[in-house]
Design an enzyme around this catalytic site. Structure first.
Site, PDB file in Angstrom:
ATOM      1  N   GLY A   1       0.578  -0.813  -0.062  1.00 22.59           N
ATOM      2  CA  GLY A   1       0.269  -0.161   0.109  1.00 22.59           C
ATOM      3  C   GLY A   1       0.728   1.217  -0.023  1.00 22.59           C
TER       4      GLY A   1
ATOM      5  N   TYR B   1      -9.175   5.867 -12.796  1.00 23.40           N
ATOM      6  CA  TYR B   1      -9.002   6.712 -11.260  1.00 23.40           C
ATOM      7  C   TYR B   1      -8.225   7.843 -11.728  1.00 23.40           C
ATOM      8  CZ  TYR B   1      -7.444   1.779 -10.655  1.00 23.40           C
ATOM      9  OH  TYR B   1      -6.271   0.088 -11.243  1.00 23.40           O
TER      10      TYR B   1
ATOM     11  N   CYS C   1     -10.230   5.252 -30.190  1.00 24.49           N
ATOM     12  CA  CYS C   1     -11.022   5.954 -30.361  1.00 24.49           C
ATOM     13  C   CYS C   1     -12.338   6.345 -29.287  1.00 24.49           C
ATOM     14  CB  CYS C   1     -12.358   4.997 -31.143  1.00 24.49           C
ATOM     15  SG  CYS C   1     -11.321   5.229 -33.116  1.00 24.49           S
TER      16      CYS C   1
HETATM   17  N1  LLP Z   1      -1.496  -6.960  -1.222  1.00 28.66           N
HETATM   18  C1  LLP Z   1      -2.625  -7.421  -1.711  1.00 28.66           C
HETATM   19  C2  LLP Z   1      -3.781  -8.449  -1.221  1.00 28.66           C
HETATM   20  C3  LLP Z   1      -2.837  -6.615  -2.403  1.00 28.66           C
HETATM   21  O1  LLP Z   1      -4.960  -6.335  -3.344  1.00 28.66           O
HETATM   22  C4  LLP Z   1      -2.228  -5.096  -2.932  1.00 28.66           C
HETATM   23  C5  LLP Z   1      -3.033  -4.358  -4.428  1.00 28.66           C
HETATM   24  C6  LLP Z   1      -1.438  -5.751  -2.386  1.00 28.66           C
HETATM   25  C7  LLP Z   1      -0.799  -6.007  -1.399  1.00 28.66           C
HETATM   26  C8  LLP Z   1       0.110  -4.280  -3.428  1.00 28.66           C
HETATM   27  O2  LLP Z   1      -0.379  -2.965  -2.613  1.00 28.66           O
HETATM   28  P1  LLP Z   1       0.796  -2.068  -3.259  1.00 28.66           P
HETATM   29  O3  LLP Z   1       1.502  -1.577  -2.800  1.00 28.66           O
HETATM   30  O4  LLP Z   1       0.818  -1.859  -5.138  1.00 28.66           O
HETATM   31  O5  LLP Z   1       0.016  -0.944  -3.320  1.00 28.66           O
HETATM   32  N2  LLP Z   1      -4.392  -0.969  -9.583  1.00 28.66           N
HETATM   33  C9  LLP Z   1      -4.479  -0.038  -9.307  1.00 28.66           C
HETATM   34  C10 LLP Z   1      -3.855  -0.460  -7.923  1.00 28.66           C
HETATM   35  C11 LLP Z   1      -5.061  -1.699  -7.044  1.00 28.66           C
HETATM   36  C12 LLP Z   1      -4.169  -2.388  -5.832  1.00 28.66           C
HETATM   37  C13 LLP Z   1      -4.666  -3.496  -5.184  1.00 28.66           C
HETATM   38  N3  LLP Z   1      -4.199  -4.479  -4.648  1.00 28.66           N
HETATM   39  C14 LLP Z   1      -4.232   1.082  -9.459  1.00 28.66           C
HETATM   40  O6  LLP Z   1      -3.099   0.374 -10.629  1.00 28.66           O
HETATM   41  O7  LLP Z   1      -3.610   2.385  -8.761  1.00 28.66           O
END
Ligand code: LLP
Length: 474
Positions: A284, A370, A397
């Protein structure tokens, strides 16, 4: 020390890291450009010792350019800071949904990180890459954690076959696993239980997962029943708990609160008789997409999370669990840029000037999904002063296919190389073939060498899965 550029950049040069002393190491997630970014004597942007204009000439555009040094620095920082700040055992696993491919897994595995996968496809990719690296099946099993709120029975069987840890999300999955375990007496399936901790954080609602109204994980009021069920299932080896509260988070408090919730549940589970020794706090940590973004450094985040878990363990009087974190974006997001070639231009007097590039929402769906903001430079005119405000449009498009609204750029010509920063996470992994655009190539740059890590798709790739039924011919 300033890791991000001056507040109002006037030239591409202003985006390079400033006032960096030799002794302080930057946190990749706080940088807009990869750590190796430089301007060469031709006034071109160079990353990993490679001139971006030359890379586009060689590999075409759009092109993802991944800087190995930035990625390995982020891996090393996470790994080493957990070792310094957490007094128990720790493991960093890469959330491969950010970008899953053989080379990416290979680089990250070489830094001794593990992997979070969320589908049979990510599991397959990770297993293939680890096998290619020469990992034993036991090492592969230990490195992988399998997530998902609706894993199919086939996916579960694949995970069991590999022996990785399955992060169980719901009752159906628990029951399916119990049934599948019957055919493997004396080989308990390693699992973690995912819970929804009820923690709010300030990020886009689509990437928030820890609040109670989330599709992921067990609701806390189910947990006691889950623990009771597990004490009666010797075929499932529940090792601990998991929660993930969201993505692109700039605050430290939510993870500190999460530590308390998780440690308390760990104690309750232990008191029920379960041997819970692992705590996975998810990922996160946010990154800088613009000069206004202000995430904590990797060190600050790891320190805050580690201290919160240690303090909570002291408070609830339990031994330190193995602490697992699963970052995605903050490992790879800032290590990559996307290069496009500038094409057509449309000027609407007193309203807007559009310049169009040769990619768009198919290689970077984040702006349209987003409303994500990005920053850009002209890689072949790094010192030229900004002289106009333009909106960078993709070639799809779809009117919403806008990569950046109201960007400041020097005068552009067709053929200029426009670079979007911070595209390592959730760009390639969310890319599509919308309008039948072949997906771009990706190159890994390091010490002046560029190696292809993803081949550009061809038109034949686009029709590879198409079927032409005989009946259409008659
Ligand atoms: N662990 C779990 C269970 C998750 O669902 C996620 C991300 C992470 C770890 C990793 O999170 P990060 O460190 O990358 O914040 N497509 C969206 C982001 C979706 C994140 C989904 N889960 C975007 O482009 O911002």
């Amino acid at each position: 020390m300033i890791a991000t550029p001056t507040k109002t950049p006037h030239t591409g040069q202003d985006y390079l890291q400033k006032n960096v002393t030799q002794t302080t190491e930057l946190s990749p997630n706080q940088c807009l450009l990869p750590l190796t970014a430089k301007i060469n004597h031709q006034d071109h942007l160079e990353i990993g010792g490679c001139d971006l204009k030359t890379l586009v000439e060689q590999f075409g555009s759009p092109l993802y350019i991944l800087d190995k040094a930035t990625l390995t620095t982020a891996c090393r920082q996470y790994r080493d800071y957990f070792k310094s700040y957490y007094q128990g055992e720790s493991q960093v696993i890469y959330a491969s949904k950010a970008w899953s491919s053989l080379a990416v897994v290979g680089i990250i595995a070489s830094e001794q990180l593990g992997f979070d996968v969320v589908s049979g496809g990510e599991l397959y990719t990770t297993q293939k890459a680890l096998t290619q690296l020469g990992c034993s099946s036991q090492e592969i099993a230990q490195k992988i954690y399998f997530h998902g709120n609706n894993k199919s029975e086939t996916e579960l069987q694949e995970a069991i076959e590999i022996g990785c840890t399955i992060i169980v999300d719901n009752w159906l999955e628990l029951e399916t696993l119990t049934q599948l375990a019957h055919s493997r007496p004396n080989q308990p399936i390693p699992i973690l239980i995912r819970l929804t901790p009820g923690i709010e954080c300030h990020t886009h609602e689509y990437i928030r997962t820890g609040h109670l109204d989330s599709k992921f994980g067990f609701d806390p009021n189910q947990l006691e029943a889950v623990f009771t069920y597990l004490t009666e299932q010797p075929s499932l080896n529940c090792k601990g708990l998991h929660a993930h509260i969201g993505s692109q988070i700039f605050e430290r408090q939510p993870h500190q609160d999460l530590a308390v919730v998780l440690v308390e549940w760990l104690k309750i589970g232990q008191e029920k008789g379960l041997n819970l020794t692992e705590l996975n706090i998810g990922g996160g940590l946010g990154i800088c997409y613009t000069e206004d973004d202000d995430p904590p450094s990797i060190e600050e985040w790891v320190k805050a999370a580690s201290e919160a878990v240690m303090k909570a363990c002291q408070r609830f009087d339990i031994p330190l669990p193995k602490l697992i974190a699963e970052p995605g974006r903050s490992l790879i997001g800032s290590a990559c840029v996307s290069a496009y070639t500038v094409g057509s231009r449309k000027e609407i007097p007193e309203l807007r000037t559009y310049i169009a590039v040769d990619g768009g929402m198919s290689d970077n769906p984040r702006p349209i999904t987003y409303q994500s903001a990005y920053r850009i430079v002209l890689a072949n005119k790094m010192s030229a002063e900004s002289s106009e405000t333009v909106t960078v449009a993709g070639k799809h498009c779809e009117s919403g296919d806008i990569l950046i609204k109201d960007a400041q750029l020097p005068q552009t010509q067709p053929g200029d190389i426009l670079v979007v920063m911070g595209t390592g996470a959730y760009n390639y992994s969310m890319a599509s073939n919308y309008n039948r655009l072949p997906r771009p190539a990706a190159v890994l740059v390091h010490n002046g060498e560029a190696n292809l890590i993803l081949r550009r798709e061809t038109y034949d790739d686009l029709i590879r899965q198409d079927c032409f039924p005989e009946s259409l011919l008659s």
